[in-house]
Each structure stands twice: as structure tokens, then as C-alpha cells.
Design a protein around this motif. Structure first.
Motif, PDB file in Angstrom:
ATOM      1  N   ILE C   2       0.856  -1.190   0.000  1.00  0.00           N
ATOM      2  CA  ILE C   2       0.000   0.000   0.000  1.00  0.00           C
ATOM      3  C   ILE C   2       0.894   1.242   0.000  1.00  0.00           C
ATOM      4  N   ILE C   3       0.637   2.152  -0.938  1.00  0.00           N
ATOM      5  CA  ILE C   3       1.458   3.377  -1.026  1.00  0.00           C
ATOM      6  C   ILE C   3       0.523   4.589  -1.040  1.00  0.00           C
ATOM      7  N   ARG C   4       0.800   5.521  -0.149  1.00  0.00           N
ATOM      8  CA  ARG C   4       0.005   6.742  -0.097  1.00  0.00           C
ATOM      9  C   ARG C   4       0.865   7.922  -0.514  1.00  0.00           C
ATOM     10  N   THR C   5       0.382   8.669  -1.520  1.00  0.00           N
ATOM     11  CA  THR C   5       1.139   9.808  -2.041  1.00  0.00           C
ATOM     12  C   THR C   5       0.305  11.071  -1.924  1.00  0.00           C
ATOM     13  N   THR C   6       0.881  12.099  -1.361  1.00  0.00           N
ATOM     14  CA  THR C   6       0.196  13.393  -1.297  1.00  0.00           C
ATOM     15  C   THR C   6       0.876  14.375  -2.244  1.00  0.00           C
ATOM     16  N   PHE C   7       0.086  14.963  -3.126  1.00  0.00           N
ATOM     17  CA  PHE C   7       0.562  16.005  -4.036  1.00  0.00           C
ATOM     18  C   PHE C   7       0.050  17.345  -3.508  1.00  0.00           C
ATOM     19  N   ALA C   8       0.920  18.345  -3.428  1.00  0.00           N
ATOM     20  CA  ALA C   8       0.453  19.626  -2.891  1.00  0.00           C
ATOM     21  C   ALA C   8       1.157  20.785  -3.563  1.00  0.00           C
ATOM     22  N   ASN C  66      -0.436   9.088   7.673  1.00  0.00           N
ATOM     23  CA  ASN C  66       0.883   9.507   7.241  1.00  0.00           C
ATOM     24  C   ASN C  66       1.138   9.061   5.804  1.00  0.00           C
ATOM     25  N   PRO C  67       1.444  10.000   4.917  1.00  0.00           N
ATOM     26  CA  PRO C  67       1.767   9.608   3.549  1.00  0.00           C
ATOM     27  C   PRO C  67       3.162   8.978   3.471  1.00  0.00           C
ATOM     28  N   ASP C  68       3.338   8.100   2.483  1.00  0.00           N
ATOM     29  CA  ASP C  68       4.658   7.528   2.234  1.00  0.00           C
ATOM     30  C   ASP C  68       5.489   8.483   1.389  1.00  0.00           C
ATOM     31  N   ILE C  69       4.779   9.192   0.500  1.00  0.00           N
ATOM     32  CA  ILE C  69       5.465  10.075  -0.445  1.00  0.00           C
ATOM     33  C   ILE C  69       4.744  11.420  -0.459  1.00  0.00           C
ATOM     34  N   VAL C  70       5.525  12.490  -0.423  1.00  0.00           N
ATOM     35  CA  VAL C  70       4.942  13.824  -0.563  1.00  0.00           C
ATOM     36  C   VAL C  70       5.606  14.517  -1.743  1.00  0.00           C
ATOM     37  N   VAL C  71       4.765  15.115  -2.601  1.00  0.00           N
ATOM     38  CA  VAL C  71       5.267  15.878  -3.727  1.00  0.00           C
ATOM     39  C   VAL C  71       4.950  17.341  -3.441  1.00  0.00           C
ATOM     40  N   ALA C  72       5.975  18.111  -3.123  1.00  0.00           N
ATOM     41  CA  ALA C  72       5.773  19.510  -2.730  1.00  0.00           C
ATOM     42  C   ALA C  72       6.089  20.409  -3.914  1.00  0.00           C
ATOM     43  N   MET C  73       5.053  20.991  -4.501  1.00  0.00           N
ATOM     44  CA  MET C  73       5.251  21.852  -5.666  1.00  0.00           C
ATOM     45  C   MET C  73       5.569  23.281  -5.242  1.00  0.00           C
ATOM     46  N   ASN C  74       5.324  23.609  -3.958  1.00  0.00           N
ATOM     47  CA  ASN C  74       5.751  24.919  -3.459  1.00  0.00           C
ATOM     48  C   ASN C  74       6.230  24.768  -2.011  1.00  0.00           C
ATOM     49  N   LYS C  80       4.051  22.168   5.364  1.00  0.00           N
ATOM     50  CA  LYS C  80       2.828  21.564   5.886  1.00  0.00           C
ATOM     51  C   LYS C  80       2.939  20.035   5.989  1.00  0.00           C
ATOM     52  N   PHE C  81       3.512  19.398   4.984  1.00  0.00           N
ATOM     53  CA  PHE C  81       3.427  17.935   4.926  1.00  0.00           C
ATOM     54  C   PHE C  81       4.689  17.190   5.362  1.00  0.00           C
ATOM     55  N   GLU C  82       5.821  17.889   5.446  1.00  0.00           N
ATOM     56  CA  GLU C  82       7.059  17.190   5.801  1.00  0.00           C
ATOM     57  C   GLU C  82       6.932  16.395   7.109  1.00  0.00           C
ATOM     58  N   PRO C  83       6.355  16.991   8.154  1.00  0.00           N
ATOM     59  CA  PRO C  83       6.332  16.265   9.432  1.00  0.00           C
ATOM     60  C   PRO C  83       5.522  14.968   9.383  1.00  0.00           C
ATOM     61  N   ALA C  84       4.583  14.867   8.432  1.00  0.00           N
ATOM     62  CA  ALA C  84       3.677  13.712   8.435  1.00  0.00           C
ATOM     63  C   ALA C  84       4.244  12.489   7.705  1.00  0.00           C
ATOM     64  N   ILE C  85       5.284  12.693   6.912  1.00  0.00           N
ATOM     65  CA  ILE C  85       5.798  11.592   6.075  1.00  0.00           C
ATOM     66  C   ILE C  85       6.306  10.441   6.948  1.00  0.00           C
ATOM     67  N   VAL C  86       6.027   9.198   6.532  1.00  0.00           N
ATOM     68  CA  VAL C  86       6.490   8.054   7.328  1.00  0.00           C
ATOM     69  C   VAL C  86       8.015   7.970   7.271  1.00  0.00           C
ATOM     70  N   CYS C 136       7.033   8.721 -10.594  1.00  0.00           N
ATOM     71  CA  CYS C 136       6.766   7.327 -10.970  1.00  0.00           C
ATOM     72  C   CYS C 136       8.068   6.580 -11.237  1.00  0.00           C
ATOM     73  N   ALA C 137       9.013   7.284 -11.878  1.00  0.00           N
ATOM     74  CA  ALA C 137      10.284   6.636 -12.195  1.00  0.00           C
ATOM     75  C   ALA C 137      11.034   6.269 -10.915  1.00  0.00           C
ATOM     76  N   ARG C 138      11.103   7.220  -9.986  1.00  0.00           N
ATOM     77  CA  ARG C 138      11.915   7.007  -8.787  1.00  0.00           C
ATOM     78  C   ARG C 138      11.288   5.955  -7.856  1.00  0.00           C
ATOM     79  N   THR C 139       9.949   5.964  -7.761  1.00  0.00           N
ATOM     80  CA  THR C 139       9.284   5.060  -6.809  1.00  0.00           C
ATOM     81  C   THR C 139       8.900   3.738  -7.439  1.00  0.00           C
ATOM     82  N   GLY C 140       8.879   3.704  -8.762  1.00  0.00           N
ATOM     83  CA  GLY C 140       8.466   2.474  -9.433  1.00  0.00           C
ATOM     84  C   GLY C 140       6.969   2.210  -9.372  1.00  0.00           C
TER      85      GLY C 140
END
Ligand SMILES: Cc1ncc(C[n+]2csc(CCOP(=O)(O)OP(=O)(O)O)c2C)c(N)n1
Ligand code: SF4
Lengths: 257, 364, 180
Positions: C2-8, C66-74, C80-86, C136-140
Motif C-alpha cells: 500500500i502506497i500513499r502519495t500526497t501532491f500539494a 501519514n503519507p509515504d510520499i509527498v510531492v511539494a510543488m511549493n 505543511k506535509f514534511e512532518p507527516a511523512i512516514v 513514478c520513475a523514482r518510486t516504481g
């Protein structure tokens, strides 16, 4: 030795507006309308005796920006709430500030009957031809051909009905003493709007009856236009459906030239 | 043929399912967080030759549903909490007149204008009738996009079968979440049972009227209410739906519906790793509440933990079901907040220990 | 799995579209998915985010503790999301917009100069497509082909953008393959 310079204040924030920055989008007509209402209240010395009722709509948080007493009303019910207030406080100044969905769709009944009773209330009606707060659905005042998220392909009279000119409809009622339509589209029109608002307020102070100023107001966000294009659209397109000017005037006030 | 697997958000899912279930009349007034549903149907009804009207208010919209329904159409409306409050008068009339219709409520935080985040604080309103008078409406509580589709179909069928309004009770999260869905095939409108009671004009038959007012001196209203009650009893006996997970040999069973159940489900999975055996009981019909099933379950587990996105509404039905058969714990969050599975796991641990750090014991 | 990704990011950066691309790609691959966006007035403030959960099993909660992956566009999104990452998770940074770095050392940090790469791929606006390619490339999570499929499904009816977006996605994959 330099001379003592005397400064005269020629421009500033009206006392009736708080210093809170608004959440309105760039180019939105609400900000201008707020300022006009505030200036008129200041100039007539009304701030301390005013009770305002904002709408449910983009201006739902107007109580954070206006610096006088305000009370929330359920969506569309502003004029019923205002009626209750005015009957308790006939000597206070009561105004509603409402969008087109609030005043001319869900609140049509309350609007018509408060106006028809001739409530001594002044209403500022912001007509932006769209539902701003909920994200661009069709408003009762959306003009023919105009796009909205619930009028895909543009407003079609067969499917969606025609835009409503609620101000003209209200003017038919004997309770209404003054109704004028102005536009937030240029300095010239904004100055006219201010005069109209002040006149509407005087109607209440002189206990004449119900008064209404409709302001055609840009919503760049949901019209999907730049602020400049939105202001031009008010001036060039919207006025075709909603011609500007006095709709009804029984005040007998002489307009200063 | 059922559709291919499609990726859709909850609001669009309800719209598509309604069209496939034969709904050709939609009436509604915009309100967040369910605007995507009317927006979807404003276009989709044009494709299928149906009617979409953005009413001037929720009051107008529910009464348009009443009209379309009495004329024999499959009709629906949708809104969120403040708008549903306005529809209650119309729903009461429809119940009294025995008219089918589907009402979607994507609940948001209240009371008053509240906020637009998910909430489940309209449970009482939905399950206890909501408007005035002695009536009930079946209430279906979906917990995901596939179920939104399936229960939308069921809602129309139950409404027609029992000639009664039916409510689909989701929340802001259900409306926005996107998941793969397989839609049942389009219903052929010609296959639907004829509505003998509908009004089409009296040509060739006696004129008849549909109404909810019974002024007669012979106890007409009394008998009308008994007739309605007999119907509600039938619904109660025949239409209870629920789902259980991992309840065999559970030390504790969580009772939750809708979004809360989804979150609790993950919490339970996470607790499994700690060696805690927790199960889930998820009511799918909130009215009729699956009382006998929960009662039976409570004879075999020591603890029942109720988790709600409100400060305590469904818990009353749980108390009615469980009584003193098991210890009941409750944890609720005020509407307008989305909790995380970790929060629910903390509640379950606390209920197991009985230490009262998260949630509280209900004194029955 | 199971992989949870947050885009922000800011509204207008195509944050939600990245989530759609991942969701559609994963669905075509036969995975279960849930996608949950921020919505309504939350978006008036000018920020947007969404969380996509992928799993080969049935997914319970659409919201993650807690997300496994966070994509921070700003930058605000990183804060906001760094502290929550597993622990052991990953964060992708849009370094075209900000240079601040996370303070955590227990997560992988991948810096992607999205705008520069998008320009190299021939478009000023494909930053989000470069990013989803890199993610997608980095995480597969998806292969290049699956990512492109996902993009095409997410933008059905807007075929004129396919070619340009595909180039940007390829750029994202190439960037990771180059070991950046
Ligand atoms: C009973 C009820 N129905 C619907 C809503 C959702 N709602 C909030 S504002 C609004 C309409 C806004 O449009 P308008 O009055 O034109 O004001 P604007 O936002 O354009 O200034 C709606 C439908 C609500 N708050 N309450
Ligand atoms: S959405 Fe429209 S009416 Fe609302 S604040 Fe923005 S520009 Fe103004």
C-alpha cells in the motif's frame, strides 16, 4: 528653517471599514461595493447606528470587513431578518447586502414581500450574474449565452429560462420608493453608484419606504476572465440585459448637479 | 451489460448511477460539497433526454421532485445539510402522499452554515423523519464509490417499491473521493413496473387525487397513519442491511458507518499488527437500523466501540441494540474535521483498556 | 503493498492532475486506488492538495494518517506535509520554485527542477508532467508506458495535449534515469 507644513487628509480608509484584508479575488466588484457602502455610511454619520445583514455568498464574511454591527442570515433570508431588526429598532439604520442568488433566487419571496411592505430598509444588490461562492453555477441573472457550470454551452432560454430583472419587478411594488441600477465598471460609473447608494440611505432616514441599489459587479474568477476583461464585460455586455439608470424614484429629492 | 471499470468521484458516480437507474428528472440548488453532482447531471440529462432544472431554492427543488414523482417519473434532488433542512417540509408531504423520490445528502459541518468539510451530524434528522409528522424514510449509508453506485440503484427501487422517499446519506468526503466503479447496466424505462397511482389525466377513468390532508371525522388520518406504520414495519422487517468484518473471535467490535467506517477499517488493520483482535460492524441502512444483527453480535463480544463524525447520534441506536449485553464505548468528533486512522486506533486501544483517555464509556 | 502519495502546491500548478494521472495509470495496471482532493473554500486560499492511495488489496481509509510520499510543488506544502511523512518515505521538491530543504534525515529527498526540464522538453507549462514522471520513475509505482496511459486517460477529450505531456513525462523519467 523650514516652514511648518499642514497636511489635509484627502483620502483614507473609511471608518466603516476594518483594516482586515478581504478574501475577494483580484478585480472583484465586492471590494469596491464595500468601500462605497462604507463611505456613504461615514458621510451620513450612520456607522454607530447601523445594523447590517450580509448574504450567504462570497460576501458571507462581510462582517469581518465592515466596521459596524452585523448579523448572519440563512441563505436568502436577509430581508426577513432585517425586517425583524427594523421592527425592534425603527430608529436604527438597517441595510442588507445581497448577491443575485441570495436575493433573486432562494430569497425571492423574502425580497418581494419586504419590499412590498415598504420596510424602511436599504438593500445593496450585487448582481454578478453567477454563483461566486459555490464555484460558478448559473445564477438567476446569468445572461443568455453566458457559460456556467450548470449551464454547459451557455444559458439557453429553452432549457434554463431567461435572466431575471428583479429590480424592475420590485419597482412595480408600491412599497418601493427608490430603485436604481449602477455598474462597477469605471470611475465614472462607480461615482454614480456612490450617489445612488447615498440616496437610497436617505430614503430610510426620511422614513419613505424600501430602497434598492443594484450594482452590476464583475466576477473575474467565475467568468474566467482577467480583471480588466471582466470590467469591460460589465460595461459592454452586461448592460445590454441590465440597462443602467434610475428605475423608480418617488423620493422627490432634487439631485445636486 | 455493466460498464467498464471507470474512475469517477463520488458525486459524478451518483449522477451516472441515477441516470442508469432510470432517473430522468433532477432538481437541485447549488451547495458545496455536492455541486459536482448537479453539474454532471446538467450535461448528462441532455444526453439522455432527461430534465435538469436548477431550482431557485431547495424548497422549490424538492417540490419539483414531488411533482415529477406524482406524474410517474423517477425523480431526485441532492443537497448538503443546510439545504436538506429546507427540504424537510417537502419530504414530509411526500411521505404523507406516499410518493417515491430520492434525496441525496452529502453532509457537511453544522449547525447553521457550519463549514463544508465532511460530517455525519445529520443522522438524527435523516433517521427520525426530519420533518413533521409520524413518518420514516429509508436511509442508505454508502462507504465508497462502488457502493454509491449500487445504493443509488437500490434507493430508486426501494422508493418505488414502498412508494416512499429514500435518502442516500453520504458526506463531503464521499462526494469528493475518486475510486474505480463498475456501473450496473442501464435500466430500460419500459421494464419498470407501471405506477398505477400516478396522475396522467383522467381520460378513460375516474378522476383521482393524491394528498396528505385527511380532515374526515371518521378517523381518516388515524387510519392513514396506521397504514403508513404498517408499511414502515414491513420495511423494518425486510430491508435491513449491514456488513461485518473480522467479527469472529473479536475482543472488541467497532460500529461505524460511511466515511467513519472506512477510517475505522484501516485502524483495525493497523491494530492487527499489535495483536489486537478488533472487528467492524457497518450499518448500511441507518433506518431501518440493523438492530437484531447487532444485538446478536453483542452477545459474543465484550466491548462495542462506536465511532462517529458527530458528537453522538447513532450511538443511541447502538444502545437500543446492545443494551447491557456488552460494554459500550463512544468516540465522536464534531463535524467538519477529517480524522485519521491513528486517532481511531487510539480510541480502540483506550476502550480495550477502559482507561477513558480517548472517548468515554456509555452508562446504559 | 500500500502506497500513499500526497501532491500539494498552488492552485494552477496542476497538482490535482498529477493525482489523476497516477490514479488512472494505477487503475489500468489493475491496482485498487482511492483519490481524495482538498476542495471548496479550502481552494480559494490558493492552495490545493490531493492524496492517492494505491494497493493490491482493498483500500479501507481514503485519508492517510501519514503519507509515504509527498510531492511539494511549493514551499508552504513542504512545511505543511514534511512532518507527516512516514520514516523511510520520500519527498519530491519542485526546486524551480524554492531552494529550501527538509530538515528530516530519515526520508529520501529528490530535487526536481521541473520548469527547466519542462522547457527542455519544449513547454513552459509541463512542470507537473515532468514531476509525475520523476515520481513514478523514482518510486516504481508506474512504468513510463503506464504513466503515459494514465495521462491519456486523465485528459480524455483533450488529445491535443497528449504529445507535449508525453514529452514532459519522458523528461521526468530520463532525469531520474540519469541518476540525478
Ligand atoms: C440553504 C442553502 N443552500 C445553498 C447554499 C450554498 N450557497 C452558498 S452561497 C450560494 C450562492 C452564491 O451566489 P450569489 O448569491 O450570487 O453571491 P456571490 O457568491 O456570487 O457573491 C449558494 C447557493 C447555502 N449556503 N444554503
Ligand atoms: S468568486 Fe467572484 S464574486 Fe467571489 S470573490 Fe471571487 S471574483 Fe468576487
Amino acid at each position: 528653517m523650514s516652514e511648518q507644513v499642514e497636511y489635509i487628509k484627502v483620502f483614507g480608509r473609511p471608518e466603516s471599514l476594518k483594516e482586515t484584508p478581504t478574501h475577494y479575488c483580484p478585480g472583484c466588484g465586492h471590494s469596491v461595493a464595500h468601500r462605497l457602502v462604507a463611505e456613504c455610511l461615514d458621510e451620513l454619520g450612520l456607522r454607530g447606528k447601523t445594523i447590517g445583514v450580509p448574504p450567504v455568498g462570497c460576501a458571507v464574511l462581510a462582517y469581518n470587513y465592515f466596521n459596524f454591527d452585523m448579523v448572519e442570515a440563512p441563505h436568502g433570508r436577509a430581508l426577513a431578518v432585517a425586517t425583524g431588526i427594523k421592527r425592534v429598532h425603527p430608529d436604527k439604520f438597517v441595510l442588507t447586502y445581497q448577491g443575485d442568488g441570495d436575493l433573486a433566487a432562494i430569497g425571492t419571496t423574502e425580497t418581494i414581500h419586504a419590499a412590498n411592505r415598504g420596510e424602511r430598509i436599504s438593500t445593496i444588490f450585487i448582481n454578478n450574474a453567477i454563483y461566486g461562492m459555490t464555484g460558478g453555477q448559473m445564477a438567476p441573472t446569468t445572461v443568455l449565452g453566458q457559460n456556467a457550470t450548470t449551464a454547459p454551452g451557455g444559458r439557453d432560454p429553452r432549457l434554463h429560462g431567461r435572466p431575471i430583472d428583479i429590480s424592475r419587478m420590485l419597482a412595480v411594488s408600491d412599497g418601493v420608493v427608490y430603485a436604481e441600477r449602477c455598474a462597477i465598471s469605471s470611475f465614472k460609473e462607480i461615482r454614480k453608484a456612490k450617489k445612488a447608494i447615498k440616496k437610497a440611505f436617505r430614503c430610510q432616514l426620511d422614513d419613505l419606504g424600501f430602497s434598492l441599489v443594484e450594482l452590476l459587479s464583475p466576477c473575474p474568477t467565475n467568468w474566467k476572465m482577467t480583471p480588466k476583461a471582466a470590467w469591460d464585460w460589465v460595461a459592454k455586455e452586461m448592460v445590454k440585459t441590465y440597462p443602467l439608470g434610475v428605475i423608480k424614484d418617488l423620493t422627490g429629492y432634487e439631485d445636486k448637479k | 451489460m455493466p460498464s467498464e471499470k471507470m474512475l469517477m468521484n463520488g458525486s459524478h458516480t451518483v449522477g451516472e448511477a441515477a441516470v442508469r437507474a432510470g432517473c430522468r428528472y433532477y432538481f437541485g440548488y447549488p451547495i458545496t460539497p455536492q455541486n459536482e453532482l448537479p453539474e454532471y447531471l446538467s450535461a448528462r440529462m441532455q444526453d439522455v433526454g432527461g430534465t435538469f432544472i436548477q431550482g431557485e431554492s431547495e424548497i422549490a427543488s424538492i417540490n419539483m421532485v414531488l411533482g415529477a414523482s406524482v406524474a410517474g417519473g423517477r425523480a431526485m434532488t441532492s443537497s448538503s445539510s443546510p439545504g436538506i433542512s429546507l427540504k424537510q417540509e417537502g419530504i414530509s408531504y411526500m411521505a404523507g402522499m406516499e410518493l417515491p423520490g430520492v434525496i441525496i445528502n452529502m453532509m457537511r459541518g453544522g449547525p447553521g452554515l457550519g463549514n463544508i468539510a465532511p460530517s455525519a451530524a445529520d443522522y438524527f434528522q435523516a433517521t427520525r423523519g426530519g420533518g413533521h409528522g409520524d413518518y420514516r424514510t429509508p436511509v442508505l449509508a454508502p462507504a465508497g464509490c462502488q457502493e454509491l453506485a449500487d445504493l443509488t440503484f437500490l434507493a430508486f427501487d426501494l422508493a418505488d417499491k414502498y412508494r416512499n422517499p429514500v435518502m442516500l446519506l453520504g458526506d463531503g468526503l464521499m462526494g469528493q473521493v475518486m475510486e474505480p466503479v463498475v456501473f450496473p447496466d442501464f435500466i430500460d424505462l419500459k421494464d419498470l413496473p407501471r405506477k398505477e397511482w400516478a396522475l396522467h389525466g383522467c381520460e378513460g377513468r375516474e378522476a383521482r387525487a393524491v394528498y396528505s390532508m385527511f380532515l374526515g371525522q371518521q378517523g381518516e388520518l388515524y387510519y392513514h397513519n396506521l397504514h403508513l406504520q404498517e408499511k414502515y414495519d414491513r420495511i423494518t422487517a425486510e430491508e435491513q442491511r449491514w456488513e461485518t468484518k473480522r467479527t469472529d473471535d473479536a475482543e472488541i467490535v467497532v460500529v461505524a458507518y460511511g466515511t467513519a467506517a472506512r477510517i475505522a477499517d484501516t485502524a483495525i488493520e493497523e491494530l492487527e499488527a499489535e495483536g489486537i483482535r478488533a472487528g467492524l460492524f457497518r450499518p448500511i441502512t441507518l433506518w431501518p437500523f440493523p438492530l437484531p444483527a447487532l444485538r446478536k453480535l453483542s452477545q459474543h463480544v465484550a466491548k462495542i466501540a462506536v465511532f462517529e463524525l458527530s458528537l453522538g447520534q447513532m450511538v443511541e441506536d447502538v444502545v437500543l441494540s446492545v443494551g447491557e449485553r456488552a460494554e459500550i464505548y463512544f468516540h465522536g468528533l464534531p463535524g467538519g474535521i477529517i480524522p485519521t486512522p491513528a486517532q481511531v486506533a487510539a480510541f480502540i486501544r483506550s476502550a480495550l483498556k477502559g482507561d477513558g483517555t480517548v472517548g468515554r464509556r456509555i452508562d446504559v | 503493498m500500500i502506497i500513499r502519495t500526497t501532491f500539494a502546491g498552488f492552485g494552477g500548478q496542476g497538482v490535482l492532475l498529477m493525482g489523476y494521472v497516477l490514479s488512472h495509470g494505477a487503475m489500468h495496471k489493475g491496482l485498487n486506488i482511492t483519490y481524495f482532493p482538498s476542495y471548496g473554500a479550502e481552494m480559494r486560499g490558493g492552495t490545493a492538495n490531493c492524496t492517492v492511495t494505491l494497493s493490491d488489496k482493498k483500500i479501507a481509509s481514503p485519508v492517510a494518517s501519514n503519507p509515504d510520499i509527498v510531492v511539494a510543488m511549493n514551499y508552504p506544502s513542504l512545511v505543511k506535509f514534511e512532518p507527516a511523512i512516514v520514516e523511510g518515505g520520500a519527498v519530491f521538491l519542485n526546486t524551480s520554485l524554492f531552494s529550501e530543504k527538509p530538515s528530516r534525515t530519515d526520508i529520501e529527498i529528490v530535487s526536481v527542477p521541473t520548469l527547466e526540464l519542462a522547457k527542455e522538453a519544449g513547454s513552459d507549462r509541463g512542470g507537473n508532467m515532468v514531476m509525475i514522471g520523476a515520481v513514478c520513475a523514482r518510486t516504481g509505482m508506474l512504468s513510463l508506458e503506464e504513466t503515459v496511459k494514465g495521462m491519456q486517460a486523465a485528459l480524455k477529450g483533450k488529445e491535443k495535449f497528449f504529445e507535449q505531456n508525453q514529452k514532459a513525462i519522458e523528461k521526468g523519467f530520463a532525469f531520474i534515469a540519469d541518476g540525478k
